[in-house]
Design an enzyme around this catalytic site. Structure first.
Site, PDB file in Angstrom:
ATOM      1  N   CYS A 112      26.750  43.503  30.815  1.00  0.00           N
ATOM      2  CA  CYS A 112      26.571  44.944  31.039  1.00  0.00           C
ATOM      3  C   CYS A 112      26.727  45.773  29.761  1.00  0.00           C
ATOM      4  O   CYS A 112      26.422  46.961  29.759  1.00  0.00           O
ATOM      5  CB  CYS A 112      27.539  45.428  32.108  1.00  0.00           C
ATOM      6  N   HIS A 236      29.108  52.754  31.506  1.00  0.00           N
ATOM      7  CA  HIS A 236      28.479  51.734  32.351  1.00  0.00           C
ATOM      8  C   HIS A 236      28.742  52.076  33.814  1.00  0.00           C
ATOM      9  O   HIS A 236      29.861  52.409  34.202  1.00  0.00           O
ATOM     10  CB  HIS A 236      29.050  50.355  32.005  1.00  0.00           C
ATOM     11  N   ASN A 266      25.267  48.850  40.515  1.00  0.00           N
ATOM     12  CA  ASN A 266      25.508  48.324  39.171  1.00  0.00           C
ATOM     13  C   ASN A 266      24.270  47.556  38.722  1.00  0.00           C
ATOM     14  O   ASN A 266      23.956  46.499  39.267  1.00  0.00           O
ATOM     15  CB  ASN A 266      26.738  47.411  39.200  1.00  0.00           C
TER      16      ASN A 266
HETATM   17  N1  COA Z   1      33.733  45.573  52.548  1.00  0.00           N
HETATM   18  C1  COA Z   1      34.944  45.532  53.162  1.00  0.00           C
HETATM   19  N2  COA Z   1      35.992  44.866  52.653  1.00  0.00           N
HETATM   20  C2  COA Z   1      35.812  44.225  51.486  1.00  0.00           C
HETATM   21  C3  COA Z   1      34.596  44.221  50.808  1.00  0.00           C
HETATM   22  C4  COA Z   1      33.531  44.926  51.392  1.00  0.00           C
HETATM   23  N3  COA Z   1      32.300  44.995  50.815  1.00  0.00           N
HETATM   24  N4  COA Z   1      34.728  43.487  49.695  1.00  0.00           N
HETATM   25  C5  COA Z   1      35.984  43.055  49.646  1.00  0.00           C
HETATM   26  N5  COA Z   1      36.646  43.487  50.748  1.00  0.00           N
HETATM   27  C6  COA Z   1      38.028  43.243  51.136  1.00  0.00           C
HETATM   28  C7  COA Z   1      38.645  42.099  50.400  1.00  0.00           C
HETATM   29  O1  COA Z   1      38.317  40.873  51.020  1.00  0.00           O
HETATM   30  C8  COA Z   1      40.131  42.419  50.535  1.00  0.00           C
HETATM   31  O2  COA Z   1      40.549  42.005  51.792  1.00  0.00           O
HETATM   32  P1  COA Z   1      41.996  41.308  51.970  1.00  0.00           P
HETATM   33  O3  COA Z   1      42.962  42.360  51.515  1.00  0.00           O
HETATM   34  O4  COA Z   1      42.023  41.030  53.425  1.00  0.00           O
HETATM   35  O5  COA Z   1      41.949  40.116  51.097  1.00  0.00           O
HETATM   36  C9  COA Z   1      40.177  43.944  50.523  1.00  0.00           C
HETATM   37  O6  COA Z   1      38.818  44.369  50.783  1.00  0.00           O
HETATM   38  C10 COA Z   1      40.634  44.528  49.219  1.00  0.00           C
HETATM   39  O7  COA Z   1      39.964  43.828  48.175  1.00  0.00           O
HETATM   40  P2  COA Z   1      40.171  44.212  46.685  1.00  0.00           P
HETATM   41  O8  COA Z   1      39.345  43.282  45.861  1.00  0.00           O
HETATM   42  O9  COA Z   1      41.606  44.360  46.369  1.00  0.00           O
HETATM   43  O10 COA Z   1      39.533  45.669  46.697  1.00  0.00           O
HETATM   44  P3  COA Z   1      39.391  46.631  45.513  1.00  0.00           P
HETATM   45  O11 COA Z   1      39.971  47.939  45.847  1.00  0.00           O
HETATM   46  O12 COA Z   1      39.777  45.998  44.210  1.00  0.00           O
HETATM   47  O13 COA Z   1      37.805  46.840  45.454  1.00  0.00           O
HETATM   48  C11 COA Z   1      35.950  46.050  44.164  1.00  0.00           C
HETATM   49  C12 COA Z   1      36.960  45.732  45.264  1.00  0.00           C
HETATM   50  C13 COA Z   1      35.079  44.818  43.953  1.00  0.00           C
HETATM   51  C14 COA Z   1      35.108  47.240  44.606  1.00  0.00           C
HETATM   52  C15 COA Z   1      36.721  46.399  42.885  1.00  0.00           C
HETATM   53  O14 COA Z   1      37.710  45.422  42.628  1.00  0.00           O
HETATM   54  C16 COA Z   1      35.837  46.500  41.689  1.00  0.00           C
HETATM   55  O15 COA Z   1      34.956  47.332  41.633  1.00  0.00           O
HETATM   56  N6  COA Z   1      36.099  45.694  40.654  1.00  0.00           N
HETATM   57  C17 COA Z   1      35.309  45.725  39.466  1.00  0.00           C
HETATM   58  C18 COA Z   1      33.997  45.069  39.731  1.00  0.00           C
HETATM   59  C19 COA Z   1      33.007  45.365  38.652  1.00  0.00           C
HETATM   60  O16 COA Z   1      32.953  46.436  38.126  1.00  0.00           O
HETATM   61  N7  COA Z   1      32.193  44.378  38.357  1.00  0.00           N
HETATM   62  C20 COA Z   1      31.141  44.518  37.429  1.00  0.00           C
HETATM   63  C21 COA Z   1      31.621  44.435  36.059  1.00  0.00           C
HETATM   64  S1  COA Z   1      30.279  44.725  34.959  1.00  0.00           S
END
Ligand code: COA
Length: 314
Positions: A112, A236, A266
């Site tokens: 990215c 980004h 993204n």
């Molecule tokens: N819908 C509902 N629940 C979801 C989900 C979805 N699409 N995706 C994950 N969950 C659940 C998880 O399984 C987890 O459940 P659990 O607590 O029972 O295990 C819960 O939601 C919380 O997950 P968590 O990963 O802690 O959530 P978060 O607040 O960190 O949000 C992201 C998840 C992926 C949105 C976030 O971590 C993120 O954006 N990270 C960076 C990703 C990124 O930018 N990637 C690209 C880099 S270039």
């Protein structure tokens, strides 16, 4: 660049697939909700479809037209992508052919951060004598995303953005830059050849905020400017919470930040040029404004650039 020969952006263009996938569409087939996706990421809809070559070609053609240039005017094509259409050759070769360019062509893969890596590379090569470089960020991340995995399917999407970078007498736009990588972190976000994206979301989130802040500050320091001087922050477009947290720590409020991820998701290398083009098309950047671009991504990689927006006669 310093010295007698600089680089400025003289045209830009974008391309998005026609197919819109809304959060409601995802809600209908995955164990997720519109509320969860919106709250956790800021994404409301994304575009899916096409090929990296096709999207890059459309965005590149639009940027050439905006800069009032012909294909023969371009001295180099740089295509930032992490989703090439083939392993060999570089997707840039297919885009060169489709656009009728007669110059060198190469892919840059810094995930990215790729667009900003490409921009700094373009400015450097203009310092070495290149006259006009077409820089495109293009991705079809939907092809390497498991559409049954709610953790990634809601985030990643397809699109392309392009800019023309041209030589000028004088210092040019690039006042400061920072490129970085910590390859020991490659296991937190990766896709094996032929495989899907695997991501430790929380870990990526935590590190993304930190590297964006550090990289943006390094680029601003090298440019000799502070956050108060920045007219527009173009981060980004991965997650609105990452952008808000980074912007807060850097000291740039949301009304000076470019956002398109609510509509695009993204799009990796395409996300910064898509957000930049949207801001430019809406008149949010004026001549002499300072623009801060900052990306992070798999690797991990990070990249920032401070640009002074040029007077444009095109
Ligand atoms: N819908 C509902 N629940 C979801 C989900 C979805 N699409 N995706 C994950 N969950 C659940 C998880 O399984 C987890 O459940 P659990 O607590 O029972 O295990 C819960 O939601 C919380 O997950 P968590 O990963 O802690 O959530 P978060 O607040 O960190 O949000 C992201 C998840 C992926 C949105 C976030 O971590 C993120 O954006 N990270 C960076 C990703 C990124 O930018 N990637 C690209 C880099 S270039």
């Amino acid at each position: 660049m310093t010295g007698g020969r600089g680089a400025v952006i003289t045209g830009w263009g974008t391309a998005l697939p026609d197919k819109v996938v809304t959060n409601a569409d995802l809600e209908a087939r995955l164990d997720t909700t519109d509320a969860w996706i919106t709250e956790r990421s800021g994404i409301r809809e994304r575009r899916v479809g096409g090929t990296t070559t096709g999207l890059a070609t459309d965005a590149g053609a639009a940027a050439l037209a905006a800069a009032a240039l012909e294909p023969a005017d371009i001295d180099l094509l740089i295509l930032a992508t992490t989703t090439p259409d083939q392993t060999v050759p570089a997707t840039a070769s297919a885009v060169q052919d489709a656009l009728g360019l007669t110059c060198g062509a190469m892919d840059v893969n810094a995930a990215c951060s790729g667009f900003v890596y490409g921009l700094v590379t373009a400015c450097g090569l203009i310092g070495l004598g290149a006259g006009r470089i077409l820089l495109i960020g293009a991705e079809t991340l939907s092809r390497i995303t498991d559409q049954d995995d709610r953790g990634t399917a809601v985030l990643f999407a397809d699109g392309a953005g392009a800019v023309v970078v041209e030589a000028v007498d004088g210092p040019g736009s690039l006042l400061g830059w920072d490129l970085g990588s910590d390859g020991s972190l490659r296991s937190i976000l990766y896709a094996d050849v032929g495989g899907y994206l695997e991501m430790e979301g929380r870990e990526v989130f935590r590190r993304a905020v930190r590297v964006t802040v550090d990289s943006a500050q390094a680029a601003m320091q090298r440019a000799g400017v502070t956050a108060d001087d920045i007219a527009l922050f173009v981060p980004h477009q991965a997650n609105l919470r990452i952008i808000d947290a980074a912007g807060q720590r850097i000291g740039i409020p949301s009304d000076r930040t470019a956002i398109v991820l609510d509509r695009t998701g993204n799009t990796s290398s395409a996300s910064i040029p898509l957000a930049l083009a949207d801001a430019l098309d809406h008149g949010r950047v004026r001549a002499d404004d300072l623009v801060l671009l900052s990306g992070f991504g798999a690797g991990m990689t990070w990249a920032s650039a401070v640009l002074r927006w040029p007077e444009t006669d095109k």
